[in-house]
Design an enzyme around this catalytic site. Structure first.
Site: not given
Ligand SMILES: NC(=O)c1ccc[n+]([C@@H]2O[C@H](COP(=O)([O-])OP(=O)(O)OC[C@H]3O[C@@H](n4cnc5c(N)ncnc54)[C@H](O)[C@@H]3O)[C@@H](O)[C@H]2O)c1
Length: 355
Positions: A139, A189, A222, A246, A250
């Site tokens: 971002y 990752k 993952d 982010d 959620d």
């Protein structure tokens, strides 16, 4: 001898969609908590957001960072409206402020309150915190569009991960884990992304050497997505970059009842910059204007704000009142399967304030 507690100068940015609804439900609760603990809370409302963008061409003024710096903290609702391109408002307000104020981390606690139904089975006792890097990563805003309009357009989004920024997020996460269970899970990752995330792994392991009291594990994002659903109680503090933090927050919010339940704090730990406290959710245009948004995420963000300013009794008073109100399903908003309105739930919280 009398001691005087400095007033708290609070800036409030209701923003768009359900933002004004949940902020309007929260300010009276903050005021009650302040009154009950002898705190002088001085509230200034700022009209930043989508309407300002349509009126003046910018979601916030050019000197917005200075305006924020003249306060002790900010309570922010949400930004985003269907008739304005999303990036104009999200970048023009909240991501812009996070970068301009260098608000290093976005702290996102997830707490499953008793009595709140969830769509995931067996979430009793879930209590974890996601520490998300807040200024760089995917971002950071670097990139561009090549071959624009030719029919074979190329979007280039560059992720940036710097040692300085990883280190400061890691230090905050280790300190938090040290005050909690002593367990920290770094989410990266590094099997598929060969540069930025291996740097995260290296730098965070270096910081770990200064925190022998904290047990560090490194988990691929993952695998972490699955583990959050399958065994959330095996987790305590998660440290993640901007994008993964982010998305996972959620997902984690669902463990606590959904987006209406997830608070957050944008802060520069140890820095002299006001924090911005906001629900994790956005402006929820699908339910905006109906008075049914769940105000809990915003109420809990207000509790985080007071806690970070050192007003622990006031913060605890809000959390206990929220918890007590949620025990009774007649106060649940539609996202929790109930039929209460935003103001019904906020009134139930106010009724239960014992400070
Ligand atoms: N920090 C921010 O201001 C922020 C964060 C995320 C999204 N956004 C913006 O918000 C707009 C909508 O985005 P979105 O739909 O992807 O995400 P969203 O979080 O607004 O909504 C996702 C889902 O959660 C529900 N929801 C959200 N808040 C709720 C609440 N308080 N009570 C009950 N249900 C709630 C919504 O009804 C919707 O079904 C977009 O413009 C987006 O860019 C802003």
């Amino acid at each position: 001898m009398t001691t005087t507690v400095a007033p708290v100068r609070l800036a409030v940015i209701p923003g768009d969609g359900v933002g004004p609804e949940v902020v309007a439900a929260t300010v009276p609760v903050l005021q009650r908590a302040a009154e009950g603990t002898g705190l002088d809370l001085q509230v200034t409302e700022l009209d930043w957001g989508g309407e300002r963008f349509l009126r003046e061409g910018a979601a916030m003024p050019a000197d917005a960072a200075d305006v924020v710096r003249a306060h002790d903290a900010v309570l922010f609702g949400a930004v985003g409206r269907p008739d304005v391109p999303d990036d104009e408002l999200v970048w023009g307000l909240i991501i812009g402020l996070r970068q301009q104020l260098d608000l290093a981390v976005n702290v996102r606690p997830v707490h499953a309150f008793p009595g709140v139904p969830t769509r995931v089975v067996d979430t009793d006792g879930v209590d974890l915190v996601i520490v998300r890097e807040n200024t760089e990563g995917e971002y950071v805003g670097a990139g561009g569009l090549a071959h624009a309009g030719t029919g074979h357009d190329i979007g280039i989004e560059v992720a940036v991960h710097s040692r300085r920024v990883i280190e400061r997020a890691a230090r905050h996460a280790f300190e938090l884990a040290g005050r909690r269970s002593g367990r920290l899970s770094l989410v990266t990752k590094s099997n598929a992304m060969r540069h930025g995330y291996p740097l995260w792994d290296r730098v965070v392991r270096e910081v770990a050497e200064q925190h022998p009291d904290v047990e560090l594990e490194v988990v691929l994002v993952d695998a972490m997505a699955a583990r959050l659903v399958q065994s959330p109680r095996s987790l305590d503090v998660l440290l993640a970059g901007n994008l993964f933090g982010d998305i996972l927050s959620d997902l984690a919010a669902v463990l606590a009842g959904g987006m209406g339940m997830a608070p957050s704090a944008n802060v520069l730990p140890g820095g002299d910059v006001p924090g911005i406290y906001e629900p994790v959710h956005g402006s929820a245009p699908d339910i905006a204007g109906r008075g049914v948004a769940n105000p809990v995420a915003c109420l809990l963000s207000g509790a985080l704000l007071l806690e970070d300013l050192g007003h622990t009794v006031a913060a605890t008073g809000i959390r206990q009142a929220v918890s007590a109100a949620l025990l009774d399903p007649t106060h649940h908003t539609p996202d929790l399967g109930g039929s209460a309105t935003t103001t019904d739930l906020a009134a139930a919280v106010l009724d239960r304030m014992e400070i």
